[in-house]
Design a protein around this motif. Structure first.
Motif, PDB file in Angstrom:
ATOM      1  N   ASP A  99       0.828  -1.210   0.000  1.00 27.12           N
ATOM      2  CA  ASP A  99       0.000   0.000   0.000  1.00 27.12           C
ATOM      3  C   ASP A  99       0.864   1.262   0.000  1.00 27.12           C
ATOM      4  O   ASP A  99       0.430   2.317   0.421  1.00 27.12           O
ATOM      5  CB  ASP A  99      -0.959  -0.002   1.191  1.00 27.12           C
ATOM      6  CG  ASP A  99      -0.235  -0.055   2.534  1.00 27.12           C
ATOM      7  OD1 ASP A  99       0.986  -0.316   2.557  1.00 27.12           O
ATOM      8  OD2 ASP A  99      -0.900   0.161   3.560  1.00 27.12           O
ATOM      9  N   GLU A 100       2.099   1.137  -0.508  1.00 24.59           N
ATOM     10  CA  GLU A 100       3.037   2.261  -0.496  1.00 24.59           C
ATOM     11  C   GLU A 100       3.616   2.511  -1.885  1.00 24.59           C
ATOM     12  O   GLU A 100       3.666   1.612  -2.719  1.00 24.59           O
ATOM     13  CB  GLU A 100       4.183   1.987   0.481  1.00 24.59           C
ATOM     14  CG  GLU A 100       3.723   1.823   1.915  1.00 24.59           C
ATOM     15  CD  GLU A 100       4.853   1.469   2.862  1.00 24.59           C
ATOM     16  OE1 GLU A 100       4.692   1.760   4.061  1.00 24.59           O
ATOM     17  OE2 GLU A 100       5.883   0.906   2.435  1.00 24.59           O
TER      18      GLU A 100
ATOM     19  N   THR B 256      -1.756  10.416  -0.333  1.00 26.11           N
ATOM     20  CA  THR B 256      -2.175   9.255  -1.113  1.00 26.11           C
ATOM     21  C   THR B 256      -2.090   9.554  -2.600  1.00 26.11           C
ATOM     22  O   THR B 256      -2.469  10.641  -3.050  1.00 26.11           O
ATOM     23  CB  THR B 256      -3.620   8.863  -0.746  1.00 26.11           C
ATOM     24  OG1 THR B 256      -3.655   8.542   0.651  1.00 26.11           O
ATOM     25  CG2 THR B 256      -4.101   7.671  -1.545  1.00 26.11           C
ATOM     26  N   LEU B 257      -1.598   8.574  -3.367  1.00 25.77           N
ATOM     27  CA  LEU B 257      -1.531   8.656  -4.818  1.00 25.77           C
ATOM     28  C   LEU B 257      -2.296   7.458  -5.359  1.00 25.77           C
ATOM     29  O   LEU B 257      -2.036   6.324  -4.962  1.00 25.77           O
ATOM     30  CB  LEU B 257      -0.076   8.608  -5.301  1.00 25.77           C
ATOM     31  CG  LEU B 257       0.142   8.633  -6.806  1.00 25.77           C
ATOM     32  CD1 LEU B 257      -0.220  10.003  -7.376  1.00 25.77           C
ATOM     33  CD2 LEU B 257       1.585   8.282  -7.142  1.00 25.77           C
TER      34      LEU B 257
ATOM     35  N   LEU C 180      -2.277   4.477  -2.836  1.00 27.71           N
ATOM     36  CA  LEU C 180      -1.007   4.161  -2.191  1.00 27.71           C
ATOM     37  C   LEU C 180      -0.480   5.362  -1.419  1.00 27.71           C
ATOM     38  O   LEU C 180      -0.558   6.497  -1.898  1.00 27.71           O
ATOM     39  CB  LEU C 180       0.019   3.734  -3.247  1.00 27.71           C
ATOM     40  CG  LEU C 180      -0.419   2.600  -4.181  1.00 27.71           C
ATOM     41  CD1 LEU C 180       0.640   2.366  -5.250  1.00 27.71           C
ATOM     42  CD2 LEU C 180      -0.696   1.329  -3.401  1.00 27.71           C
ATOM     43  N   GLU C 181       0.061   5.109  -0.252  1.00 22.47           N
ATOM     44  CA  GLU C 181       0.672   6.166   0.546  1.00 22.47           C
ATOM     45  C   GLU C 181       2.051   6.496  -0.002  1.00 22.47           C
ATOM     46  O   GLU C 181       2.877   5.612  -0.215  1.00 22.47           O
ATOM     47  CB  GLU C 181       0.804   5.741   2.010  1.00 22.47           C
ATOM     48  CG  GLU C 181       1.448   6.810   2.870  1.00 22.47           C
ATOM     49  CD  GLU C 181       1.701   6.364   4.303  1.00 22.47           C
ATOM     50  OE1 GLU C 181       2.306   7.169   5.052  1.00 22.47           O
ATOM     51  OE2 GLU C 181       1.330   5.235   4.674  1.00 22.47           O
ATOM     52  N   ILE C 182       2.320   7.767  -0.238  1.00 24.04           N
ATOM     53  CA  ILE C 182       3.639   8.213  -0.681  1.00 24.04           C
ATOM     54  C   ILE C 182       4.568   8.147   0.525  1.00 24.04           C
ATOM     55  O   ILE C 182       4.358   8.849   1.513  1.00 24.04           O
ATOM     56  CB  ILE C 182       3.589   9.642  -1.258  1.00 24.04           C
ATOM     57  CG1 ILE C 182       2.657   9.696  -2.459  1.00 24.04           C
ATOM     58  CG2 ILE C 182       4.995  10.119  -1.618  1.00 24.04           C
ATOM     59  CD1 ILE C 182       2.356  11.111  -2.967  1.00 24.04           C
TER      60      ILE C 182
ATOM     61  N   LEU D  65       6.762   0.965  -6.787  1.00 24.33           N
ATOM     62  CA  LEU D  65       5.767   0.306  -5.953  1.00 24.33           C
ATOM     63  C   LEU D  65       6.170  -1.152  -5.850  1.00 24.33           C
ATOM     64  O   LEU D  65       7.173  -1.558  -6.441  1.00 24.33           O
ATOM     65  CB  LEU D  65       4.363   0.473  -6.541  1.00 24.33           C
ATOM     66  CG  LEU D  65       4.173   0.312  -8.058  1.00 24.33           C
ATOM     67  CD1 LEU D  65       4.072  -1.108  -8.489  1.00 24.33           C
ATOM     68  CD2 LEU D  65       2.955   1.079  -8.489  1.00 24.33           C
ATOM     69  N   THR D  66       5.430  -1.943  -5.117  1.00 28.08           N
ATOM     70  CA  THR D  66       5.789  -3.350  -5.002  1.00 28.08           C
ATOM     71  C   THR D  66       5.300  -4.101  -6.240  1.00 28.08           C
ATOM     72  O   THR D  66       4.331  -3.707  -6.893  1.00 28.08           O
ATOM     73  CB  THR D  66       5.196  -4.004  -3.745  1.00 28.08           C
ATOM     74  OG1 THR D  66       3.776  -4.016  -3.846  1.00 28.08           O
ATOM     75  CG2 THR D  66       5.648  -3.281  -2.471  1.00 28.08           C
TER      76      THR D  66
END
Length: 187
Positions: A66-67, A85-86, A97-99, A120-121
């Motif tokens: 979530d990042e 958040t993006l 996703l949280e920056i 991102l993951t």
């Protein structure tokens, strides 16, 4: 694909002088940027498959699904900051996703620029259906290690590229003595 690249370079992590390897897919995603949808290239890292990520200017690399980490132009274009958040969209959905970090990114892919990438993951990229169009490994060598230790891994499935300066850095270097000349002229 990333899986094929990892297969073709089995053992690189165990090579003398290699401190760590970070693996990533190069994927295309859409974000809202400057009020419009913008296609950007993203690095989809597997945080469990290596300890190398581009250096962060602030914050840290994404470690959970979530990042996200972003380039400075992306951050400015969304008028954001670390902690905001993006929303990132792929062919099969989107994720908020949280920056967690801001940094420069390698100029890999078709339209990459040090300030316009995101990471991102890999699990997040797969979940939203982001299309993979490349893969790479970032290798951190021990101090004093000759990069030729990676030569055995170059071949049909993999290229070995040594560190390079981005076009932005090269352009700054080409300015040369102009600022000094202008300062003397104005004085």
């Amino acid at each position: 694909s990333l899986d094929a690249l990892q297969e073709a370079t089995v053992g690189v992590e165990d090579e003398p002088g290699v401190d760590a390897v970070g693996w990533a897919s190069l994927v295309g995603v859409v974000i809202e940027h400057d009020g419009d949808d913008a296609e950007v290239e993203a690095f989809a890292f597997d945080p469990d498959a290596g300890a190398v990520h581009p250096t962060m200017r602030s914050g840290r690399p994404p470690l959970t699904d979530d990042e996200v980490a972003v380039g400075v132009e992306i951050l400015n274009g969304v008028d954001g900051r670390v902690g905001d958040t993006l929303t990132v969209t792929g062919a099969e959905g989107s994720a908020d996703l949280e920056i967690v970090g801001v940094g420069p990114f390698p100029e890999l892919g078709n339209s990459a620029d040090i300030a316009t990438g995101i990471s991102l993951t890999r699990a997040t990229a797969q979940r939203i259906g982001a299309m993979e169009f490349g893969a790479f490994g970032l290798v951190r060598l021990a101090p004093g290690t000759d990069p030729t230790v990676l030569d055995p891994f170059a071949g049909e499935a993999a290229d070995v590229d040594l560190p390079f300066e981005s076009n932005r850095v090269n352009n700054l270097g080409e300015i040369g003595d102009i600022p000094t000349f202008l300062a003397l002229f104005l004085a």
